[in-house]
Design a protein around this motif. Structure first.
Motif, PDB file in Angstrom:
ATOM      1  N   TRP A 119      35.559  14.993   3.015  1.00  0.00           N
ATOM      2  CA  TRP A 119      34.555  14.383   3.898  1.00  0.00           C
ATOM      3  C   TRP A 119      33.194  14.580   3.269  1.00  0.00           C
ATOM      4  O   TRP A 119      32.835  15.697   2.906  1.00  0.00           O
ATOM      5  CB  TRP A 119      34.558  15.052   5.275  1.00  0.00           C
TER       6      TRP A 119
ATOM      7  N   GLU B 285      30.069  14.616   4.596  1.00  0.00           N
ATOM      8  CA  GLU B 285      29.259  14.664   5.802  1.00  0.00           C
ATOM      9  C   GLU B 285      28.824  16.102   6.060  1.00  0.00           C
ATOM     10  O   GLU B 285      29.447  17.044   5.575  1.00  0.00           O
ATOM     11  CB  GLU B 285      29.997  14.104   7.023  1.00  0.00           C
TER      12      GLU B 285
ATOM     13  N   THR C 194      35.430  11.078  11.888  1.00  0.00           N
ATOM     14  CA  THR C 194      34.428  12.031  11.412  1.00  0.00           C
ATOM     15  C   THR C 194      34.616  13.400  12.061  1.00  0.00           C
ATOM     16  O   THR C 194      35.043  13.513  13.212  1.00  0.00           O
ATOM     17  CB  THR C 194      32.996  11.538  11.691  1.00  0.00           C
TER      18      THR C 194
END
Length: 183
Positions: A37, A39, A15
């Protein structure tokens, strides 16, 4: 990758947030390899220089599809009072709100110095709220808010592309409040 890895090119983290957290203790470059990603990232701790970038020659994307806007307003990248930060060459896309919450591509708050946002592509940041009255619809591509007594200084925003934004009552780029000089 795995967040238990050492964060090298051959053993990367999984991450972005974990890489940012690890990078808070020393001068660091966080290079995102080609990929997407889903996120949100918060940069708020540390005092040493940080470069968050796409790996040279690759496209790294933060995609907000399906992510909720927290705390009333939030960016795919939130940067709060962290000096000596550069965000370079990232694609930020598909962050939306269907209520009064405010989505942003990059959201900078607090105070600091030496902030560079360059060569990023921010698109499809969307509010679907159609009214500007009361809790009206707002969204931003990039916003820098100096909202502390000490200003943001040495702020550079260059060569970013902001497009396909549905902003309601707001702006594609906003530099606002206690910001003492910007380019």
């Amino acid at each position: 990758g795995l967040d238990t890895n050492p964060g090298t090119q051959t053993a990367p983290f999984r991450t972005i947030q974990h890489a940012i957290d690890v990078a808070s203790t020393s001068t660091a470059t966080v290079s995102l390899r080609a990929g997407t990603w889903t996120e949100k990232v918060r940069i708020a701790t540390g005092t040493t220089p940080l470069l968050l970038r796409a790996y040279p020659g690759e496209l790294a994307t933060l995609d907000g599809t399906g992510l909720a806007v927290a705390n009333g307003q939030q960016g795919l990248i939130d940067l709060e009072s962290r000096s000596h930060v550069t965000v370079r060459g990232l694609e930020l896309r598909n962050f939306r709100s269907t209520n009064a919450s405010v989505p942003l591509g990059i959201f900078v708050t607090g105070s600091g110095t030496d902030l560079v946002l360059e060569d990023n592509h921010v698109h499809h940041i969307v509010t679907t709220v159609g009214s500007c009255n009361g809790n009206g619809g707002n969204a931003f591509g990039v916003a820098v808010y100096g909202n502390l007594a000490t200003p943001w200084t040495q702020v550079i925003v260059r060569r970013n592309e902001l497009d396909h934004l549905t902003l309601g009552c707001s702006e594609s780029l906003s530099i606002n409040g206690n910001v003492d000089g910007f380019e």
